[in-house]
Design a protein around this motif. Sequence first.
Motif, short mmCIF file in Angstrom:
data_model
loop_
_atom_site.label_atom_id
_atom_site.label_comp_id
_atom_site.label_asym_id
_atom_site.label_seq_id
_atom_site.Cartn_x
_atom_site.Cartn_y
_atom_site.Cartn_z
N PRO A 105 1.71 2.50 9.84
CA PRO A 105 2.82 0.90 10.53
C PRO A 105 2.36 -0.31 9.64
O PRO A 105 1.03 -0.15 8.78
N LEU A 106 2.62 -1.50 9.66
CA LEU A 106 2.24 -2.53 9.10
C LEU A 106 1.66 -3.05 9.73
O LEU A 106 1.07 -2.42 11.33
N ASP A 115 -2.47 -6.05 4.85
CA ASP A 115 -4.18 -5.62 4.61
C ASP A 115 -5.28 -4.10 4.74
O ASP A 115 -5.71 -3.76 3.44
N GLU A 116 -4.31 -3.76 5.32
CA GLU A 116 -4.99 -1.97 5.45
C GLU A 116 -5.27 -1.75 3.78
O GLU A 116 -5.86 -0.89 3.25
N ILE A 169 1.20 -3.74 -1.10
CA ILE A 169 2.52 -3.72 0.40
C ILE A 169 2.62 -1.68 0.70
O ILE A 169 2.40 -2.11 1.92
N GLY A 170 1.90 -1.20 -0.78
CA GLY A 170 2.06 0.47 -0.02
C GLY A 170 3.20 0.77 -0.66
O GLY A 170 3.35 1.79 -0.39
N ALA A 171 3.72 0.28 -1.31
CA ALA A 171 4.78 1.48 -1.80
C ALA A 171 4.70 2.54 -3.10
O ALA A 171 3.74 1.94 -3.92
N PRO A 172 5.43 3.58 -2.67
CA PRO A 172 4.89 4.60 -3.52
C PRO A 172 5.36 4.23 -5.24
O PRO A 172 6.58 3.89 -5.17
N ILE A 201 -18.02 -4.97 6.72
CA ILE A 201 -17.64 -5.74 5.71
C ILE A 201 -15.92 -5.87 5.89
O ILE A 201 -14.84 -7.18 5.74
N ARG A 202 -15.22 -5.07 6.09
CA ARG A 202 -13.44 -4.67 6.28
C ARG A 202 -12.77 -5.83 7.06
O ARG A 202 -11.92 -6.56 6.48
#
Length: 161
Positions: free
Chosen positions: A8-9, A25-26, A68-71, A137-138
Amino acid sequence: MTTPLQQPLSSSYQHGSPAIKLYDDEVMLDIDEEKARGFLVLLRGGEEEAQRLAFMALTDGNVVDACIGAPPMKREGARYHLARETKNALAAASDSSESIAKLATETYQRALQLVVDHHAKINRVLICCRCFVRGRIRRKTKEQLKHNFAMLQEAVEASTK
């Protein structure tokens, strides 16, 4: 384990989310340290020509995709289209103001340096203590990322209105 397309976003972009998503951020915190260092090399500015190439790494390369996490190598899915929208928004914003290209490059540079620093902090903690310290830390790095992207977010949104 979920893939970037299934994730999820991030919560920082839900509920009253900004019009343009510049990063997740994740996903950013899961970017491999060496990959982040490679992106930093691409974004290194300097002379005008180098700054132009660094900005092109954002709008035409895969730096934004990774943030963004695009493959990689797939031109499909929600995250791919989200990355494409972000790249288009950055390019359009830079057309309205030349300073946005420099701001974008510096913002992503600082963000990737935060990722490298994040990995270094985690690696410094003894293995037996990492699970206790990692969350703190995260969270701190996520706050730093949010603060880092705030000015660019505002500039891009203002230029696209």
